[in-house]
Scaffold this active site. Structure first.
Site, short mmCIF file in Angstrom:
data_model
loop_
_atom_site.label_atom_id
_atom_site.label_comp_id
_atom_site.label_asym_id
_atom_site.label_seq_id
_atom_site.Cartn_x
_atom_site.Cartn_y
_atom_site.Cartn_z
N LYS A 281 24.40 27.20 26.56
CA LYS A 281 25.96 27.07 26.51
C LYS A 281 26.16 25.98 25.99
O LYS A 281 25.81 24.70 26.39
CB LYS A 281 26.38 27.10 28.05
CG LYS A 281 27.92 27.51 28.23
CD LYS A 281 28.24 27.72 29.60
CE LYS A 281 29.75 28.27 29.61
NZ LYS A 281 30.20 28.47 30.94
N GLU A 367 35.35 38.33 43.45
CA GLU A 367 36.43 38.26 44.42
C GLU A 367 36.64 39.05 45.47
O GLU A 367 37.13 38.86 46.72
CB GLU A 367 37.74 38.68 43.42
CG GLU A 367 37.89 37.55 42.41
CD GLU A 367 36.99 37.57 40.91
OE1 GLU A 367 37.25 36.69 40.22
OE2 GLU A 367 36.43 38.74 41.05
N ARG A 395 41.71 41.86 41.61
CA ARG A 395 40.46 42.70 41.78
C ARG A 395 40.04 42.95 43.08
O ARG A 395 39.29 43.72 43.57
CB ARG A 395 39.26 41.94 41.02
CG ARG A 395 39.44 41.68 39.67
CD ARG A 395 38.57 40.52 38.96
NE ARG A 395 37.12 40.76 38.97
CZ ARG A 395 36.59 41.45 38.16
NH1 ARG A 395 37.04 41.73 36.84
NH2 ARG A 395 35.41 41.43 38.27
#
Length: 635
Positions: A281, A367, A395
């Site tokens: 990353k 979530e 969600r």
């Protein structure tokens, strides 16, 4: 010196390049991404990590006939640059410019409109099944990673894909898993050999030959198990093999030649295949490599130093006030625990996690689990605070109802990024929370007018009973001073901010101060407007609202939420229950998905600035409210 990128305006142009040119192309893509995001803000580190992978995908596959589905979509900048949007890339995330996520209306190469994580495998599997049923040609490739594999939906998709045995290729972009270079290189070598056309042909011929020998069926199984044993010993592929996927990898994600060769081999495989790619990353930009979390998503910055572009001093953000208040409350209440879904920094819980590590839980991008986990903590006698962005809390809607509200459990929902969020666009605007929370029984919903009221609301939420949501916006606060002593607000009680006689402005959350400024503008026109800070969407201060509405005779509700089912709708329902025939004008977000753009531009467009509020109220009073037919329609 001419750049290779100048010659690439489509995947077809890319395929004309020699392999030796692709490494330089990756450098040019990174340079353009870094320079652009330094001006526009955006998701930098995840995009820098997939440059070579993106080049390889478009070099091997034939987009858009072959469909590349990006999970979350915050890794698709190089994809946009290679698919005809290079000349518009400077408009990234700007109002009227190209979106920061894949968007079907932008390009046929963008297959799914996306911004939330872990949806890609399920959507791609649907595409594969549809292509099979309609006899259409083309491969479907998923790129998932950057934490998205922590969500249950990704595994639901894997499970179903393995069961259906369709030709789906899943690229797992792994920028977190720690695998040593030696093992990675050996695994890459094995995977390429095991998936190459020669190896596949020899394997088929060998299996066909031994199957005709006495006991041949057992010999075939032994051959297959020996391959599986080697891969499981040296790679983490056993999990994906259990889902019915052929596992390939891990392979180095910044070696274009290896990527291309592997993808060419995988392209012709039948059945579900998962390719495990190791990337870094922030690759190619030292500040992002050193601080990938900070450079995941950020505003404008100085390219040389990586530091944010200096701007005018501003009041503390709502998130920072939440952060400090949580630490303070944590010291006072030992039962207080905090939960986040992979966003300790974004939600402001990092300070709490450092102060109370044993009382902090990062559950990953999950979530649904976060909310039900919070329900279990509440059942056990703790006071859980679920800090989740408005758009992501959607969600977990069923879990809020079924696992928290149905049992009337004391779970606090700290809902950041409520209302207009801005440049991340329709997938991230927090425009629905007042509506989807208000309809749930037992739920208390409040929204502070400023950062000082936020800390009092958090204190109140900790003290009260049952499920409670505190919804606050993105960005800087109003600039008011913060009270040292926290106080408990009376549940369901509003606050009169300004007296008036001609019209009542009922505002909620960050629309209160714009309403006050609008009242000043209206006063210059000779219109006396009362202003009320509703504080609570549920329960409403019914008596105060009724009294002031009858006194003023006309009511305007103001909210940064969809008008359908929101705060204004709650006021209309109140008037209906009490049989009040009072004209009401609702100001808020229309029944659309709000596009990307700077919050100031969007608030101007949708009439939520003080000037626009005053303009709408003045026009309504002069031209609309006096007409009986319009009055009936408005009701």
């Amino acid at each position: 010196m001419a750049k290779i990128l100048d010659r690439v305006n489509s995947p077809a142009d890319l395929k004309k390049l020699k392999l030796r040119h692709l490494s330089k192309l990756s450098d040019e893509l990174r340079e353009l991404i870094i320079n652009t995001v330094s001006q526009t803000g955006g998701h930098l580190a995840p995009n820098l990590g997939v440059v070579e992978l993106t080049i390889a995908l478009h070099y091997v596959f034939d987009s858009p006939k072959d469909k590349i589905v990006w999970d979350v979509g915050h890794q698709a900048y190089a994809h946009k640059l290679l698919t005809g949007r290079k000349d518009k890339f400077h408009t990234l995330r700007q109002y009227g410019g190209i979106a920061g996520f894949p968007k079907r209306s932008e390009s046929p190469h963008d297959i799914v409109d996306v911004g939330h994580s872990s949806t890609s495998i399920s959507a791609a599997l649907g595409l594969v099944v549809a292509q099979d049923m309609l006899k259409k040609e083309g491969k479907v490739v998923v790129v998932i990673g950057d934490g998205s594999m922590t969500a249950g939906l990704a595994f639901e998709g894997l499970n179903n894909a393995g069961h259906l045995k369709k030709d789906l290729i899943v690229i797992l972009n792994d920028n977190e898993m720690s695998i040593s270079p030696n093992v990675g290189a050996l695994s890459s070598f094995l995977s390429r050999k095991l998936t190459g056309p020669v190896a596949r042909r020899l394997k088929r011929e060998l299996e066909s030959f031994v199957s005709h020998l006495p006991g041949g069926e057992h010999l075939v199984q032994a051959i297959r198990k020996s391959e599986d044993a080697i891969k499981c010993l040296l790679t983490p592929g056993m999990l994906f093999e259990a889902f019915g996927f052929r596992y390939v990898g891990p392979i180095p994600g910044h070696n274009i030649e290896i990527l291309i060769n592997t993808l060419k081999n995988v392209k012709d495989l039948e059945g579900p295949t998962l390719v495990h790619v190791l990337t870094q990353k922030g690759k190619g930009y030292p500040p992002a490599e050193e601080e990938p979390e900070r450079f995941h998503g950020l505003g404008p910055f100085d390219v040389k130093t990586g530091k944010p572009t200096v701007s005018k001093p501003s009041p503390p953000s709502y998130t920072s006030v939440f952060s400090k208040t949580m630490v303070r409350l944590g010291k006072e209440e030992p039962r207080l625990v905090a939960i986040t879904a992979a966003m300790p920094s974004g939600t402001g819980l990092k300070a709490f996690s450092e102060k109370f590590p044993e009382r902090f839980f990062d559950v990953g991008i999950a979530e649904q689990h976060a909310v039900t986990f919070a329900a279990g903590l509440a059942l056990g006698g703790l006071i859980p605070v679920c800090a989740i962005y408005s758009t992501f809390l959607q969600r977990a809607f069923d879990q809020i109802i079924h696992d928290v509200a149905l049992t009337d459990l004391h779970v606090v929902f700290a809902i950041d990024r409520g209302g207009i969020v801005g440049e991340d666009g329709p997938t991230h605007q927090g425009q629905f929370d007042l509506s989807y929370l208000r309809l749930i029984p037992n739920m208390t919903v409040m929204a502070p007018k400023d950062e000082n009221e936020l800390q009092h609301m958090l204190y109140t939420a900790i003290k009260c009973k049952g499920p409670v949501a505190v919804r606050y916006p993105r960005g800087a606060g109003v600039g008011v001073s913060l009270d040292w002593e926290l106080k408990e607000l009376p549940i369901g009680k509003a606050e009169i901010m300004r007296e008036g006689a001609d019209v009542l402005l009922l505002a909620i959350g960050n629309t209160v101060y714009p309403a006050l400024e609008a009242a000043d503008i209206l006063a210059e026109e000779g219109i006396s407007a009362a202003v009320v800070n509703a504080r609570f969407v549920k329960p409403l201060d019914e008596d105060l609202i009724t009294e002031l509405s009858l006194r003023c005779g006309k009511v305007v509700t103001i909210e940064e939420n969809t008008l359908i089912g929101g705060f204004g709708a709650a006021v209309l329902e109140l008037f209906s229950r009490r049989g009040l025939r009072i004209p009401v004008k609702m100001i808020g977000l229309p029944d659309i998905f709000v596009e990307h753009g700077a919050p100031a531009i969007l608030r101007e467009k949708y009439g939520l600035t003080p000037e626009k509020i005053a303009e709408k109220v003045s026009f309504w009073l002069e031209h609309e409210v006096k007409t009986p037919e319009i009055k009936v329609l408005k009701a």
